[in-house]
Design an enzyme around this catalytic site. Structure first.
Site, PDB file in Angstrom:
ATOM      1  N   HIS A  11     -15.547 -62.313   1.838  1.00 18.67           N
ATOM      2  CA  HIS A  11     -15.764 -62.356   0.378  1.00 18.67           C
ATOM      3  C   HIS A  11     -16.502 -63.629  -0.046  1.00 18.67           C
ATOM      4  CE1 HIS A  11     -13.098 -58.896  -0.590  1.00 18.67           C
ATOM      5  NE2 HIS A  11     -12.484 -59.262   0.504  1.00 18.67           N
ATOM      6  N   ASN A  49      -9.307 -54.776  -4.106  1.00 18.33           N
ATOM      7  CA  ASN A  49     -10.656 -54.297  -3.773  1.00 18.33           C
ATOM      8  C   ASN A  49     -11.019 -53.128  -4.683  1.00 18.33           C
ATOM      9  OD1 ASN A  49     -11.202 -56.073  -1.656  1.00 18.33           O
ATOM     10  ND2 ASN A  49     -10.434 -54.694  -0.081  1.00 18.33           N
ATOM     11  N   TYR A  59      -3.864 -66.699   3.125  1.00 13.78           N
ATOM     12  CA  TYR A  59      -4.647 -67.218   1.999  1.00 13.78           C
ATOM     13  C   TYR A  59      -4.474 -68.721   1.765  1.00 13.78           C
ATOM     14  CZ  TYR A  59      -6.193 -62.490   0.977  1.00 13.78           C
ATOM     15  OH  TYR A  59      -6.778 -61.264   1.075  1.00 13.78           O
ATOM     16  N   HIS A 105      -4.388 -65.732  -4.095  1.00 13.38           N
ATOM     17  CA  HIS A 105      -3.365 -65.537  -3.057  1.00 13.38           C
ATOM     18  C   HIS A 105      -2.463 -64.378  -3.466  1.00 13.38           C
ATOM     19  CE1 HIS A 105      -0.294 -66.087  -0.173  1.00 13.38           C
ATOM     20  NE2 HIS A 105      -0.633 -67.304   0.179  1.00 13.38           N
TER      21      HIS A 105
HETATM   22 FE1  HDD Z   1      -8.366 -60.699   1.974  1.00  8.23          FE
HETATM   23  C1  HDD Z   1     -10.246 -63.146   0.611  1.00  8.23           C
HETATM   24  C2  HDD Z   1      -8.959 -58.690  -0.709  1.00  8.23           C
HETATM   25  C3  HDD Z   1      -6.809 -58.070   3.588  1.00  8.23           C
HETATM   26  C4  HDD Z   1      -7.464 -62.738   4.449  1.00  8.23           C
HETATM   27  N1  HDD Z   1      -9.401 -60.874   0.297  1.00  8.23           N
HETATM   28  C5  HDD Z   1     -10.126 -61.965  -0.107  1.00  8.23           C
HETATM   29  C6  HDD Z   1     -10.718 -61.728  -1.378  1.00  8.23           C
HETATM   30  C7  HDD Z   1     -10.361 -60.470  -1.740  1.00  8.23           C
HETATM   31  C8  HDD Z   1      -9.532 -59.934  -0.694  1.00  8.23           C
HETATM   32  C9  HDD Z   1     -10.760 -59.736  -3.007  1.00  8.23           C
HETATM   33  C10 HDD Z   1     -11.613 -62.689  -2.137  1.00  8.23           C
HETATM   34  C11 HDD Z   1     -10.819 -63.545  -3.062  1.00  8.23           C
HETATM   35  C12 HDD Z   1     -11.744 -64.377  -3.903  1.00  8.23           C
HETATM   36  O1  HDD Z   1     -12.486 -63.815  -4.717  1.00  8.23           O
HETATM   37  O2  HDD Z   1     -11.725 -65.596  -3.745  1.00  8.23           O
HETATM   38  N2  HDD Z   1      -8.028 -58.764   1.566  1.00  8.23           N
HETATM   39  C13 HDD Z   1      -8.255 -58.160   0.359  1.00  8.23           C
HETATM   40  C14 HDD Z   1      -7.621 -56.865   0.347  1.00  8.23           C
HETATM   41  C15 HDD Z   1      -7.044 -56.688   1.555  1.00  8.23           C
HETATM   42  C16 HDD Z   1      -7.283 -57.873   2.323  1.00  8.23           C
HETATM   43  C17 HDD Z   1      -7.636 -55.912  -0.837  1.00  8.23           C
HETATM   44  C18 HDD Z   1      -6.250 -55.529   2.085  1.00  8.23           C
HETATM   45  C19 HDD Z   1      -5.607 -54.717   1.350  1.00  8.23           C
HETATM   46  N3  HDD Z   1      -7.365 -60.439   3.711  1.00  8.23           N
HETATM   47  C20 HDD Z   1      -6.762 -59.294   4.182  1.00  8.23           C
HETATM   48  C21 HDD Z   1      -6.033 -59.583   5.388  1.00  8.23           C
HETATM   49  C22 HDD Z   1      -6.195 -60.917   5.626  1.00  8.23           C
HETATM   50  C23 HDD Z   1      -7.035 -61.427   4.573  1.00  8.23           C
HETATM   51  C24 HDD Z   1      -5.241 -58.586   6.195  1.00  8.23           C
HETATM   52  C25 HDD Z   1      -5.644 -61.753   6.740  1.00  8.23           C
HETATM   53  C26 HDD Z   1      -4.467 -61.612   7.242  1.00  8.23           C
HETATM   54  N4  HDD Z   1      -8.859 -62.576   2.486  1.00  8.23           N
HETATM   55  C27 HDD Z   1      -8.317 -63.238   3.528  1.00  8.23           C
HETATM   56  C28 HDD Z   1      -8.729 -64.690   3.588  1.00  8.23           C
HETATM   57  C29 HDD Z   1      -9.612 -64.827   2.300  1.00  8.23           C
HETATM   58  C30 HDD Z   1      -9.609 -63.422   1.756  1.00  8.23           C
HETATM   59  C31 HDD Z   1      -9.317 -65.121   4.880  1.00  8.23           C
HETATM   60  C32 HDD Z   1     -11.001 -65.440   2.468  1.00  8.23           C
HETATM   61  C33 HDD Z   1     -11.184 -66.370   1.317  1.00  8.23           C
HETATM   62  C34 HDD Z   1      -9.887 -66.442   0.684  1.00  8.23           C
HETATM   63  O3  HDD Z   1      -8.994 -65.659   1.352  1.00  8.23           O
HETATM   64  O4  HDD Z   1      -9.593 -67.110  -0.276  1.00  8.23           O
HETATM   65  O5  HDD Z   1      -7.622 -65.502   3.525  1.00  8.23           O
END
Ligand code: HDD
Length: 697
Positions: A77, A150, A364, A341
């Site tokens: 993202h 999402n 997160y 988060h």
């Molecule tokens: Fe995630 C970012 C949505 C599964 C780990 N995720 C992130 C963002 C969104 C989502 C919208 C962007 C947030 C922003 O605008 O700053 N993610 C989802 C959805 C998931 C999902 C709807 C499943 C239903 N994500 C998911 C899993 C993991 C992560 C299973 C790890 C275990 N996601 C992250 C992250 C991010 C992230 C690596 C990257 C940047 C952030 O968190 O802030 O931690």
């Protein structure tokens, strides 16, 4: 007003941010130490042609800051765009949850929303085939609540353990970092072929949902099953939805790819412009509720994030509305530094045992620590709650608050054992007391194993054009996969979902269609779900962008139409062979914001060709003007023309006659007085219909 009182106010977050806002207009230039500087173009030298001197503190400071201006982009993202707004509940949800922001319809809770693509890097194009992130931070009086969702209601995997694998597969391949922001490559499809739990999500990702027309026209989903808990401690399972007031709409694939070149900022520009022009994006919050005692009443596991709860079985109750009404002052300070988060909850909202959700709860905070440079990121202005913060956390990189007194531990007697935990009655968060029993085991529940039936439900629910688009999406994506074995394996997967789909894709990607499915999909819970098809969405001309093609000498009908479009809430913009005033017949004039060189048909929802002999001659002199019409036609968009404009349109589209044009779907023409009288209404209806899929291309 005290800070505590302020937080109840719709503007509480903006007022808090005000104290951090800086405006340099009309001010003298200073260093970061507040020292006014007298010169900002030349470094201090020993002689005008001599060496630069170390003592030039202004040069050193300016350069050092510049050298460190970048921070790591989000691991997923990375590309996103955000805006401020507020949320209001329609009626008290007391029977479901004790969350305060869901009780009082008169309270406007400030929010910040960030939309994003998943796979591309921060500088990638907006219009790529991808899932869109839809994250909302509610600055509630009880603390921040983040709904990190999402635009697709299911996910690729069922357990967070597999998230790094999935992300590695979809990101550009590691040896050459190709391709950017695209799933059309071997490692992504190798992952899909070998991890059939992705089947349902893959159908969504190949559908038009992955090509949104606008962030304003996307649904949002919390994806996981969460829990709402009321004052009595009674819990209900819940899925969260955002329903856009303008309906759910998409681009077509060819358009999507070309817009990525013509305007890589297409979605962020669209959101920004909508807010600047007062067309505030609105989304209703929807809840699907399942009672605790019905946890096992469905033929899918409600903890499985690869499953929807079909809306026809568990209806969506619309409980409130979010309005985005303010753009950011500074992209980096707000959109880039915001940290979401899924574990930021308030009393009355709790988790389920969905293993994907549980893993997210770890990831997160962990990622923000490296992205935002330490554990104090919650103190960055955009991340601060409007609720007061009192705890014993201290120090660390970039600490902002100055905590007074000697006490930084619990329990204590020096400060009368404060800050002290609050009872639930005082607003203290209390985890839902779910009873759990089990052996420690690294495994997945058998109830998560039906990978295909909801993928089939999705296929069954698509309209004919949506099915056609899905087929060509698979042909495109798999057509880019180099390894034949992977293409073949994916066809086996498609056979499990819908043999009809597999049969349409296999011959185009040079692989065999298997005789039968290895694991044919079970009959889905319902045959089809109308809520899944975008064909059943809301249609409106509001905020649709219409290009008015006109040169000097256009006839006055263009003015009548512009007025009708504006009245209907559509956006009309003049495209001409020159910028500035375009002179029409009878002394009227319109302002051209674009030329055929600076703009493109791709960037509009509909086209209107003005009448007037001279005007049409001016259009005919520029081959790009005819391209406008051809491209709009190929993308199924409404096209209107009046008087002399009709022959320009007929010629541009290579049609046999005016009457052939008039009978083609989505083409509205008028040349006589009577036709001209009803033109605006017909054209507006066509603009509201958006696309004419029955057009022969
Ligand atoms: Fe995630 C970012 C949505 C599964 C780990 N995720 C992130 C963002 C969104 C989502 C919208 C962007 C947030 C922003 O605008 O700053 N993610 C989802 C959805 C998931 C999902 C709807 C499943 C239903 N994500 C998911 C899993 C993991 C992560 C299973 C790890 C275990 N996601 C992250 C992250 C991010 C992230 C690596 C990257 C940047 C952030 O968190 O802030 O931690």
């Amino acid at each position: 007003m005290s800070n505590e009182e302020k937080r109840m106010n719709e503007n509480a977050k903006q007022e808090q941010l005000d104290s951090f806002r800086v405006n340099n207009d009309g001010k003298k230039l200073t260093t970061n130490q507040g020292l006014k500087v007298s010169e900002d173009e030349h470094s201090l030298k020993a002689g005008v042609r001599g060496p630069t001197l170390m003592e030039d503190f202004h040069f050193r400071e300016k350069m050092t800051h510049f050298d460190h201006e970048r921070i790591p982009e989000r691991i997923v993202h990375a590309r996103g765009f955000g805006a401020h707004g507020y949320f209001q509940v329609y009626e008290p949800l007391t029977s479901l949850t004790r969350a305060k922001f869901l009780q009082d319809p008169s309270v406007k809770t400030p929010v910040f929303v960030r939309f994003s693509t998943v796979a591309g890097s921060r500088g990638s194009a907006d219009t790529v085939r991808d899932v869109r992130g839809f994250s909302t931070k509610f600055y509630t009086e009880e603390g921040n609540y983040d709904l990190v969702g999402n635009n697709i209601p299911v996910f690729f995997i069922q357990d967070a353990m597999k998230f790094p694998d999935f992300v590695h597969a979809v990101k550009p391949e590691p040896h050459n970092e190709v391709p950017q922001a695209s799933s059309a490559h071997d490692t992504f499809w190798d992952f899909i072929a070998n991890n059939h739990e992705s089947a349902h999500m893959m159908m969504w990702a190949m559908s038009d949902r992955a090509l949104p027309r606008s962030y304003r026209m996307m649904e949002g989903f919390g994806v996981h099953t969460f829990r709402l808990v009321n004052e009595e401690g009674i819990g209900h399972f819940v899925k969260f939805h955002w329903k856009p007031v303008l309906g759910v709409h998409s681009l077509v694939w060819d358009e999507n790819q070309k817009v990525a070149g013509k305007d890589p900022d297409f979605h962020r520009r669209d959101l920004w412009d909508a807010i600047e022009t007062g067309n505030y994006p609105e989304y209703e919050l929807g809840l699907q509720i399942i009672k605790e005692e019905d946890e096992f009443s469905f033929d899918f596991d409600i903890l499985d994030p690869t499953k929807i709860w079909p809306e026809e079985i568990v209806p969506v109750r619309r409980v409130g509305k979010m309005t985005l009404n303010r753009n950011t002052d500074n992209f980096f300070a707000e959109t880039e530094q915001i940290a979401f988060h899924p574990g930021h909850v308030v009393p009355g909202i709790d988790f389920s045992n969905d293993p994907l959700l549980q893993g997210r709860l770890f990831s997160y905070t962990d990622t923000q620590i490296s992205r935002l440079g330490g554990p104090n990121f919650a103190e960055i202005p955009i991340n601060r709650p409007v609720a007061p913060v009192h705890n014993n956390q201290r120090d660390g990189m970039h600490r902002m608050t100055i905590n007074q007194g000697p006490v930084s531990y619990h329990k204590n007697s020096i400060a009368g054992n404060t800050p002290s935990p609050a009872s639930p009655q005082e607003g203290g968060y209390q985890h839902y007391a779910e009873k759990v029993e089990g052996h420690k085991i690294k495994a997945r529940s058998g109830s998560f194993e039906d990978f295909y039936s909801q993928a089939l439900l999705f296929w069954n629910s698509m309209s004919a054009p949506e099915k056609k688009h899905l087929i060509s999406a698979f042909q495109f994506e798999l057509g880019k996969v180099q390894r034949m074995e992977i293409r073949q394996q994916v066809i086996h997967l498609l056979m499990n979902i819908a043999p009809e789909l597999a049969a349409a894709v296999a011959p185009k990607i040079g692989v065999q269609l298997p005789e039968s499915a290895e694991h044919p999909a079970k009959s889905p819970v319902i045959e089809s779900s109308p809520a899944l098809s975008m064909a059943n969405t809301i249609h409106s001309a509001k905020t649709r962008k219409v290009a008015i093609l006109a040169g000097d000498g256009f006839d006055q009908h263009a003015i009548t139409l512009m007025n009708a479009l504006t009245e209907a809430g559509a956006m009309a913009e003049v495209v001409s062979d020159h910028l500035g005033p375009v002179a029409g017949q009878g002394g009227v004039s319109m302002e051209a914001m674009h030329t055929f060189l600076t703009s493109d048909s791709l960037l509009f929802d509909a086209i209107y060709v003005a009448g007037g002999e001279h005007s049409v001659q001016a259009l005919a002199a520029d081959p790009n003007a005819a391209e406008f019409i051809k491209e709009a036609y190929r993308h199924y968009k409404p096209i209107g023309a009046v008087n002399e404009g009709v022959s320009f349109l007929v010629k541009g589209l290579g049609m046999a006659s005016d009457s052939a044009a008039a009978s083609a779907p989505g083409i509205i023409t008028a040349a006589s007085g009577e036709e001209l009288g009803s033109f605006a209404e017909k054209f507006l209806n066509a603009v509201a219909a958006h696309r004419f899929w029955d057009r022969v291309i």
